[in-house]
Motif scaffolding. Sequence first.
Motif, short mmCIF file in Angstrom:
data_model
loop_
_atom_site.label_atom_id
_atom_site.label_comp_id
_atom_site.label_asym_id
_atom_site.label_seq_id
_atom_site.Cartn_x
_atom_site.Cartn_y
_atom_site.Cartn_z
N ASP A 37 -27.84 -44.30 -23.56
CA ASP A 37 -28.16 -43.74 -22.75
C ASP A 37 -27.75 -42.64 -22.34
N ARG A 48 -27.32 -40.20 -19.97
CA ARG A 48 -27.01 -40.03 -18.76
C ARG A 48 -25.38 -40.43 -19.34
N LYS A 54 -22.73 -38.86 -24.06
CA LYS A 54 -23.64 -37.79 -24.14
C LYS A 54 -23.71 -37.32 -25.72
N LYS A 82 -19.85 -48.15 -18.70
CA LYS A 82 -19.84 -46.79 -18.63
C LYS A 82 -18.32 -45.91 -20.07
#
Length: 481
Positions: free
Chosen positions: A243, A245, A248, A456
Motif C-alpha cells: 500500500d 500510503r 512510499k 507500518k
Amino acid sequence: MKKLLRVMKFGGTSVGDASCIARVAQIVTEASRQGLVVAVVSAMGGVTNRLIEAARRAEAGDLEHAHRIFQALRKQHDAAVSELIHDPSRRTWVSGCLGTIFAEGEQLCKGTSLLHELTPRTLDTVSSLGERLSAPMVAAVLEELGVRSEAVEATELIVTDSFHGGADPIMEVTRERSRARLRPLLDRGIIPVATGFIGATENGVLTTLGRGGSDYSATILGAALDADEIIIWTDVDGVLTADPRLVKEARTIPEISYREATELAYFGAKVLHPKTLRAVEQAGIPVWIRNSFAPERPGTKITPKGRTNGGGVKALTAIRDVALITVGGPGIVGLPDVVGRTFSTTAELKANVLLISQSSSQNDICFLVATEDARRTVEALRKEFAQDVAHEKVEHITLDPNIAIVAVVGENMRGTPGVAARTFSSVARENVNLIAIAQGSSESNISFVVAEKDMKTALQAAHREFGLGAPILAEPAVKVC
Ligand code: ASP
Ligand code: MG
C-alpha cells in the motif's frame, strides 16, 4: 474471423462524477474500435454506502433521514445527467429511468420503516440501486458519443444461489442467459452496459455478490461469454508491491498469477474482490487491473501462472480491521473437539476466519476474524463453551482488536528456503513483536500478526528486505537470430 471480446469493469471512483463518466465513455469508445466490448459498471463512488445507510435508518424508524439521503443521491445523479446528456429525448429517457429506480428505493424504505425490519433480501434490493442507476447513465453517455449502447440489468444475466449479501453464481445457467441476452446485442454492434454487483436467483429474486462484487460480476460475465480478456478499471495503477500510503517505495507489479492476486485480495489489498478470479480459473482468461485516470499506463496483468520477478516474494499486504480471538487454558489439551467446536461456531455465524494458529502445546487456539464479526463470534463461543468454562477446562475466550495481519505473498516462495527467516529477522530488527504466525502449506503466503501500531514498520521492513521497491526487471528480450 472471431472478433476480440473484452469485458471492461469500471469501479465506483471511475464513474464517480460527470468528468469520470466522460473518461469511461472515451475508454469504451476507443476499445470498441478494436473489438467487441461489454461494459460492467459499479455504483457511483460512495452511493452503495449511502443506500445501505438509508435502509438502516429506515429500519430504525427514521424515514426522514432515509428520505434526505435519497434526495442527495438524486441531486448527485441529476447533476451528472445534466452535464453529460444533452440530447433532450435521451435526457428525458434517462431521467425517467432514474426516477423509477429512486421511487422504488423510497418505497422499499417506507416498507422497512413501517415494519422496523430490514431483511437481507430487502437490503440487497436497496443496495443494488446504485448500479441500476449508473448503467443507464453510462449507456446514454456512450450514445451521446455516437456509440450504440444498451443498459442491461444483471438480474437478467447472472443466476445465483439465494445467499443474500454474498451470493455465488450458478455458472451453467448464467452462461446460457448471458449469451442469449448479450450476444445478439454484440452482433448488432451494440455495447451492453451491465450492472455490476447484482444477480438474481432462478426465481428472479435479486441478490448481491457481496460488497465490492462488481469485479466478480466482470469475471463471471467474461467467463460466460468466453471473453479474450477482462479489464478491471479502477483508480490505482494496478496491483502494487504494498500500500503506497504505508510504503512510499511501493511499485506496480507488471504481471502476477491468479493465486498471488487472490492471496493479496484476501489479505486486504483492496484492488480486487477476493472471489474475482474464481470465475476465470478454468478458462484461464487474463484479467487486467488498470487505472481509468491514467489509461496510458500498462497496469497489472493477472494470468494463470504469472511471471517471476527473480525473487520469491511478490508483494506485501496488511489488514488492520481484524481482531484476534483466543480460546485457551491448560485444560483444553485434554478436551476433545475444541478445534471442531470452535470452527463450527464460526461457520454457523458465517464469520470470515482469516488466519488460524495453534501451537503444539495445544494451550490455546487463536484465530483472526474481521472486526465486524468479532463481537458476535466471541459471544457465540462463550455460549458454546459455557460448561467448559464453568468446569475450568477452558480458561479464557478473549478478544484483542488492536492488532493487524501482515502477509508476504509470492507463488515462487514455494521451495525457496529462507523467506520466513528473512521476513522475521527484518521485522525483529525493527523491534516489532510477533503475536502469531501462519504459513499455509501452499507456501505462497506467510502471514503474521503484530500490534496495530507496528503494522507500518513491519511492512516497510519486509518491503526493504525483499527489495520490492527496486525497479522490476523487464522480461529478458528474446534474441532473434
Ligand atoms: N457498489 C458495490 C459496493 O460498493 C459494488 C462495487 O462497487 O463493486 O460494494
Ligand atoms: Mg472495488
